[in-house]
Enzyme design. Sequence first.
Site, short mmCIF file in Angstrom:
data_model
loop_
_atom_site.label_atom_id
_atom_site.label_comp_id
_atom_site.label_asym_id
_atom_site.label_seq_id
_atom_site.Cartn_x
_atom_site.Cartn_y
_atom_site.Cartn_z
N GLY A 1 6.84 5.93 4.80
CA GLY A 1 6.71 6.78 4.83
C GLY A 1 6.80 7.56 3.44
O GLY A 1 6.98 9.10 2.96
N GLU B 1 -1.54 -6.27 2.14
CA GLU B 1 -1.52 -6.86 3.06
C GLU B 1 -0.75 -7.31 4.46
O GLU B 1 -0.93 -7.77 5.79
CB GLU B 1 -0.30 -5.07 3.32
CG GLU B 1 0.29 -4.80 2.14
CD GLU B 1 1.04 -3.63 2.70
OE1 GLU B 1 1.82 -2.68 1.62
OE2 GLU B 1 0.19 -2.96 3.06
N GLN C 1 7.41 -9.61 -10.24
CA GLN C 1 8.83 -9.51 -9.79
C GLN C 1 9.06 -8.66 -11.44
O GLN C 1 9.86 -7.79 -11.68
CB GLN C 1 9.98 -9.87 -8.82
CG GLN C 1 9.72 -9.72 -7.35
CD GLN C 1 9.68 -8.25 -7.32
OE1 GLN C 1 10.01 -7.23 -7.69
NE2 GLN C 1 8.83 -8.18 -5.71
N TYR D 1 0.25 -12.15 -2.56
CA TYR D 1 0.60 -11.84 -0.73
C TYR D 1 -0.58 -13.26 -0.48
O TYR D 1 -0.60 -13.54 0.23
CB TYR D 1 -0.30 -11.06 -0.03
CG TYR D 1 1.34 -9.48 -0.07
CD1 TYR D 1 0.84 -8.68 -1.39
CD2 TYR D 1 2.59 -10.27 -0.01
CE1 TYR D 1 1.48 -7.61 -0.45
CE2 TYR D 1 2.95 -8.72 0.26
CZ TYR D 1 3.21 -7.64 0.23
OH TYR D 1 3.85 -7.33 0.16
N THR E 1 5.04 7.80 0.91
CA THR E 1 4.29 8.10 0.53
C THR E 1 3.98 9.85 0.58
O THR E 1 3.84 11.25 0.71
CB THR E 1 2.31 8.12 0.31
OG1 THR E 1 2.86 6.55 -0.16
CG2 THR E 1 1.55 8.60 -0.48
N THR E 2 3.77 10.01 1.87
CA THR E 2 4.35 11.39 2.95
C THR E 2 5.53 11.99 1.92
O THR E 2 5.15 13.12 2.31
CB THR E 2 4.01 10.98 4.25
OG1 THR E 2 2.86 9.93 4.47
CG2 THR E 2 4.21 12.14 5.21
N GLU F 1 9.60 7.47 -6.08
CA GLU F 1 9.53 6.15 -4.88
C GLU F 1 10.06 4.76 -5.65
O GLU F 1 8.97 4.41 -6.41
CB GLU F 1 7.46 6.67 -4.41
CG GLU F 1 7.80 5.42 -3.50
CD GLU F 1 5.29 5.41 -3.23
OE1 GLU F 1 5.23 5.61 -4.13
OE2 GLU F 1 5.75 4.52 -1.83
N ARG F 2 10.93 4.24 -4.78
CA ARG F 2 11.60 3.30 -4.84
C ARG F 2 11.96 3.34 -6.20
O ARG F 2 11.97 4.52 -6.97
CB ARG F 2 10.69 2.17 -4.93
CG ARG F 2 10.12 1.51 -3.32
CD ARG F 2 10.65 -0.06 -3.14
NE ARG F 2 10.09 -0.02 -1.42
CZ ARG F 2 8.94 -0.58 -1.20
NH1 ARG F 2 7.98 -0.37 -1.76
NH2 ARG F 2 8.96 -0.57 -0.11
#
Length: 223
Positions: A21, A160, A69, A58, A23-24, A92-93
């Site tokens: 969550g 994903e 990375q 992925y 982004t929210t 974010e992160r």
Amino acid sequence: SISKNSQRPFTVIVEGNIGSGKTTFLQHFNKFDDICVLAEPIELWRNCNGHNLLGLLYEDRKKWSFTFQSYVQLTMLEQHTKLTDRPIKLMERSIYSARYCFVEKMKQDGLLSHASAAVLDKHFEWVKEYANVGVDLIVYLRTSPHVVYERMMLRNRAEEKSVSLEYLQALHQIHEDWLYHKTIFSVAAPVLVLNANLDKSVIHEEYMKCEPQILNRTLTVHT
Ligand SMILES: Cc1cc2cn([C@H]3C[C@H](O)[C@@H](CO)O3)c(=O)nc2[nH]1
């Protein structure tokens, strides 16, 4: 002497598993003029000179983990050092979860050779020492792997599709060890733990609980 941090805004990083969550959470704080909100630069990872590094990751983790990375580390460094005239920066992160969560997991899974991990680590250590990447508060959106797995599947991000529950469980444990039990890596700042399992209909009350801490403008000079 004025430390390298004296020009830095009050910096808050939001950490949590895929689908926790973030982004929210960021959207909840977009309404404050005092806050410079920086979402994860996922569009850069999806288009680095035309290459979708996230997609490549992925498709073949062993082949692309180092490449991915390496670029994540650069884009997060850009975000940490991005200038803003706003007194607060909400990210974010961070360069920290890049190294302590994702690179760590890739090392554990043998997706990064020791040589590759050593190069990423040297870069991380240099940045920590010489770049302006200090943090004042960490918001940990704490979730259960089953909850975030459901959300991830519902969100249905193309890249994903191959992410497994086991991967989310392992990533969860690394976040827990880092930010809750604090048993593995150093923690760059005080941690605010939120129950991010809550449903979207009530989660804003949980976010409101930490508005005072985030909107708090510490006047102390960063030493
Ligand atoms: C800092 C950092 C963020 C980040 C995200 N990811 C992945 C997890 C998600 O599937 C996607 C968007 O967060 O990118 C990663 O593999 N390594 C990362 N490192």
